[in-house]
Every structure is written in structure tokens, then in C-alpha cells.
Design a protein around this motif. Sequence first.
Motif, PDB file in Angstrom:
ATOM      1  N   THR A  50       0.823  -1.209   0.000  1.00 27.26           N
ATOM      2  CA  THR A  50       0.000   0.000   0.000  1.00 27.26           C
ATOM      3  C   THR A  50       0.858   1.260   0.000  1.00 27.26           C
ATOM      4  O   THR A  50       1.750   1.406   0.839  1.00 27.26           O
ATOM      5  N   ASN A  51       0.552   2.150  -0.944  1.00 26.19           N
ATOM      6  CA  ASN A  51       1.137   3.492  -0.896  1.00 26.19           C
ATOM      7  C   ASN A  51       0.213   4.363  -0.050  1.00 26.19           C
ATOM      8  O   ASN A  51      -1.003   4.209  -0.117  1.00 26.19           O
ATOM      9  N   PHE A  52       0.777   5.276   0.721  1.00 26.23           N
ATOM     10  CA  PHE A  52      -0.052   6.098   1.607  1.00 26.23           C
ATOM     11  C   PHE A  52       0.111   7.588   1.319  1.00 26.23           C
ATOM     12  O   PHE A  52       1.213   8.060   1.053  1.00 26.23           O
ATOM     13  N   PHE A  53      -1.028   8.305   1.433  1.00 26.00           N
ATOM     14  CA  PHE A  53      -0.988   9.767   1.507  1.00 26.00           C
ATOM     15  C   PHE A  53      -0.882  10.114   2.987  1.00 26.00           C
ATOM     16  O   PHE A  53      -1.727   9.705   3.786  1.00 26.00           O
ATOM     17  N   ILE A  54       0.148  10.881   3.354  1.00 24.39           N
ATOM     18  CA  ILE A  54       0.345  11.282   4.745  1.00 24.39           C
ATOM     19  C   ILE A  54      -0.211  12.695   4.905  1.00 24.39           C
ATOM     20  O   ILE A  54       0.267  13.625   4.253  1.00 24.39           O
ATOM     21  N   SER A  55      -1.211  12.827   5.786  1.00 24.95           N
ATOM     22  CA  SER A  55      -1.826  14.135   5.990  1.00 24.95           C
ATOM     23  C   SER A  55      -1.535  14.642   7.400  1.00 24.95           C
ATOM     24  O   SER A  55      -1.736  13.932   8.378  1.00 24.95           O
ATOM     25  N   LEU A  56      -1.076  15.909   7.466  1.00 25.92           N
ATOM     26  CA  LEU A  56      -0.763  16.516   8.766  1.00 25.92           C
ATOM     27  C   LEU A  56      -1.943  17.311   9.305  1.00 25.92           C
ATOM     28  O   LEU A  56      -1.842  17.962  10.341  1.00 25.92           O
ATOM     29  N   GLY A  57      -3.087  17.295   8.577  1.00 24.33           N
ATOM     30  CA  GLY A  57      -4.252  18.054   9.029  1.00 24.33           C
ATOM     31  C   GLY A  57      -3.944  19.535   9.072  1.00 24.33           C
ATOM     32  O   GLY A  57      -3.527  20.121   8.070  1.00 24.33           O
ATOM     33  N   ASP A  58      -4.125  20.146  10.248  1.00 26.52           N
ATOM     34  CA  ASP A  58      -3.928  21.600  10.384  1.00 26.52           C
ATOM     35  C   ASP A  58      -2.462  21.998  10.486  1.00 26.52           C
ATOM     36  O   ASP A  58      -2.129  23.177  10.442  1.00 26.52           O
ATOM     37  N   LEU A  59      -1.603  21.029  10.668  1.00 26.36           N
ATOM     38  CA  LEU A  59      -0.183  21.351  10.842  1.00 26.36           C
ATOM     39  C   LEU A  59       0.493  21.585   9.501  1.00 26.36           C
ATOM     40  O   LEU A  59       0.102  21.001   8.489  1.00 26.36           O
ATOM     41  N   LYS A  60       1.504  22.419   9.523  1.00 27.12           N
ATOM     42  CA  LYS A  60       2.364  22.582   8.341  1.00 27.12           C
ATOM     43  C   LYS A  60       3.654  21.841   8.654  1.00 27.12           C
ATOM     44  O   LYS A  60       4.162  21.923   9.768  1.00 27.12           O
ATOM     45  N   GLY A  61       4.177  21.157   7.670  1.00 29.32           N
ATOM     46  CA  GLY A  61       5.382  20.376   7.923  1.00 29.32           C
ATOM     47  C   GLY A  61       6.513  20.742   6.988  1.00 29.32           C
ATOM     48  O   GLY A  61       6.304  21.303   5.904  1.00 29.32           O
ATOM     49  N   LYS A  62       7.709  20.425   7.437  1.00 25.02           N
ATOM     50  CA  LYS A  62       8.888  20.658   6.597  1.00 25.02           C
ATOM     51  C   LYS A  62       9.586  19.310   6.465  1.00 25.02           C
ATOM     52  O   LYS A  62      10.062  18.757   7.466  1.00 25.02           O
ATOM     53  N   VAL A  63       9.622  18.777   5.239  1.00 24.91           N
ATOM     54  CA  VAL A  63      10.300  17.499   5.018  1.00 24.91           C
ATOM     55  C   VAL A  63      11.799  17.759   5.002  1.00 24.91           C
ATOM     56  O   VAL A  63      12.269  18.634   4.274  1.00 24.91           O
ATOM     57  N   ILE A  64      12.525  17.020   5.826  1.00 24.99           N
ATOM     58  CA  ILE A  64      13.980  17.231   5.859  1.00 24.99           C
ATOM     59  C   ILE A  64      14.754  16.027   5.319  1.00 24.99           C
ATOM     60  O   ILE A  64      15.945  16.115   5.033  1.00 24.99           O
ATOM     61  N   ALA A  65      14.072  14.889   5.186  1.00 28.81           N
ATOM     62  CA  ALA A  65      14.759  13.703   4.665  1.00 28.81           C
ATOM     63  C   ALA A  65      13.761  12.734   4.051  1.00 28.81           C
ATOM     64  O   ALA A  65      12.596  12.682   4.458  1.00 28.81           O
TER      65      ALA A  65
END
Length: 458
Positions: free
Chosen positions: A226-241
Motif C-alpha cells: 500500500t502506498n499512503f498519503f500522509i496528511s498533517l491536518g492543520d499542521l504545516k510540515g517541513k520534510v527534511i529527509a
Amino acid sequence: MEKLFRILFSCLLLVYSTGQAVELSIQKKSILVNGKEASVYTLEQPDGTWGVRAKKGEDFNVLLKNSINIPTSIHWHGLILPNSQDGVAFITQYPIYPGLSYAYRFPLKQSGTFWMHSHYGFQEQNLLSAPLIIYDPEDASLSDQEVILLLADFSFQSPEVIYQNLRCKKNKGSMDHQQMMSSSDLFDVNYDAFLINYRTAENPEVVKVESGKRVRLRVINGSSATNFFISLGDLKGKVIAVDGNRIKPFEGSLFELATAQRIDIVVEIPRNGNFFPILAQGEGTDKQAGAILASSESAQPPKLQGKVDKKTGAFTNLMEKKLQALYPLKRRPVEKRVEIILGGNMSEYVWTLNGQSWPEVTPIVVENGQRVEMIFKNVTSMSHPMHLHGHVFQVTEIDGVALDGAMRDTILVPPNSTIAVQFDADNPGVWPLHCHILYHLEGGMFTVLRYKDYIQPL
Ligand SMILES: [Cu+2]
């Protein structure tokens, strides 16, 4: 006298560097899914630690014990390690039989989010996987806290039955085949639930976090298919790796994470609000797993649903095109170019690399020191997360567009897409290259990359 001291000193050094091995045991585990009990597997240390935590520069020093009643082998996914330590049954070692242990020891050259999983039979489908986190003291300033989220797909049907059904379903005839292909090219298996850290969305893990602090989410897609969509909802995220390798920071709140890939996202916990759900919805499905970051201990966390109103669409490679390695490969001419056609005979559920199905394959041969380019051309209607053992490659071209993309060990190749990756052949051995959808792997989508003149140990 001086000589005696020198000998004593080197003996002390030897004792010090031998160190104590981490004991890791392959065990059964009972979990609760949709109100029913299920027996799965896990990898735990005597103190209950799930998987392994280690430090870059130190040795990976693990005594792996098989405490279940069937043979097994465990692969350290994403690590650059000596070939003999790769943990793939019948390629680099014999299986570890019940009651026996196997010692692994090698220097850790990388840091980041990795994982371990069975490379034997259908055990990974029964959740035989765990986190493998390697710390670098230099990364400590990136966040104040970390949360490990390992995703899984779960079915009450045994993987053996699922596999048989996949083969039969595809065999039922062209009419059914057509219908099936149009409705479910995004996934092969209709799972009963998706899990984060062995738990469903209805019964999620709730992790204590602090307002105003930065949390590093280490998300591992340990699913079978399974491939997944990762949702942070109301949070904003910064992908670092991604896949344990640093990238130039990439911001967002919804990310694609293919089977076997990892993503490290730093989120700042807002001062207003108490609960922040992190959700993972399966590609093409209406099912999701969840975990909750909680900055309040007094209030009651919100209820999460395992099933939502809307199915997701398909993955694209739009996100992949935007990722840039923080530490890219040094540019140099390609000395060995390998085209790999991802194919399949859907009517028999046989999957191929360059028309061949494991184990009847011609190994890909490279020479030590070569800059290698692998060009994956997907001519099937399903996407394939392709994983190479023992190396880290850079994504250099997607559908004809050159890029200075992410360093990875697993790249998702969507249908009708062509993706090129490059790496330096600097780790002699016989290394598996395969699709990480475990039923595609079982159906033959597996080959090996062999260094010229390397003598296979088995
Ligand atoms: Cu595949």
C-alpha cells in the motif's frame, strides 16, 4: 616494559571496541484489529524496545534471535553494509532456524530513518518489521522531540490465501480482468485495516508533545502493498529527509509515501489547539490509519475514523520532481547504463524485470568503481516501488526531465513512466533489486545486481 604496556593498552582497546551486542528477538505479538484479536510478528529487545536505535560511526552490533517456530531472515532496509550482512535468505545467508541466533556487526556509515523486515516467505505481510533509527549528534538541533510512525496494512486473510486469490482473480477471464484492471490498478489487496505502530485509527497511539516545540515525525511505510498519503491536518510540515537521506527542506501538509519509503517531517506544535491527528490514507482507498499528537493531557482526544467518505486518487510523481538532495552525487560521466523494463503478464499474475521472472533471471553485472545509471521503464498499469539493496541512488531523471533529485533506496515508478537513477558501484556483492509490493516480488519482480568477479558466498 614499554612493550608490555603497549600490549596491555591494545588489549584494553580491543575489549572496549568489541562492545555489547544488542539482543533482538523475533517474536509473536497479539494485536487488536476492528475489535478482533490477531497474531502477528515483531522484533523486540529484552527491555521491550521495538527495533534498533544506534549512532552513526558506531557499529551496528546485533545478536538476532529467532524465537518463533519457523525459519526467517531479517534485512536492514536502506543500510550501506557489507554484502554478507544484508540478511536476505538464500542470497547472502541461510535462513535462521527456530531457536538459533545470528550475529550482525558492521560500521554505520549513515544516519536517518531506516527499518528492518523479514526477507523470507510471507512473514513481512504478517508485520515482521520494526524501526531502525540511526542518530547523528549533528542532527540534534533539527527538532526537540521525535515520533516514530510505522505504517502497515493488515488482513485477516493469510498472505498465502491472498496470493492464491490474486493469481486466480487474474485468471478468471478477459471480461473480469478488464473490470478489475479499471477499478483497482491502484492496489492489489483489499485490506481490513491500515495500522500505525500496530494500531487502527479507532484505537490510535496518542503521543504527548509540547506546545511551541518542534517534533520530527519519522514515518516509515512498512506496508506489504500500500502506498499512503500522509496528511498533517492543520499542521504545516517541513520534510527534511526521505529514505534516511537529507533533502533541501520541502514544505507542505500532504505527502506521498510509497511502500518501503520513509519521510522525516518536522512540525511545530501550535500554542492553540490540543490534538493534532496525523493520518495515512491508502492510495485509491477510503481507509486510513491515524495517530494523535497531544499537547493536552486533561482533555479527551478526538475520535478518528478508519473509513472515510472519499477514496483518494492516484499517486503522481509531482512531489518526487520537486525533491532535491541536500548532498547530491558528484557529477561524473555514466560508465554503465542499464535499462530495466518493469513488466507483467496480468492474466497469470506474473511480474517481470526485462521479461524475466525470479529465479530464472540474468543478473545485472556492474564493475567496482563504475558510475551506474539504471533506467526504470514501467509498461504495466500498476506502480512499482523499486528497491536496491546496499546502495543509495540519486533520482536524476523523471519522464525525460533531468533533475538533481533526492537520494533514495526506493523509488516509485508510476504506470507508463520512465525514471532514471544513478549511483556509484562501490560496495561489491550480490545485491537484490526488486519491487517492494510483496505480491509483485513473489510473482517474480526480483533480480540481483552482481559485481563482476564477485564470488557469491552461497
Ligand atoms: Cu510492483
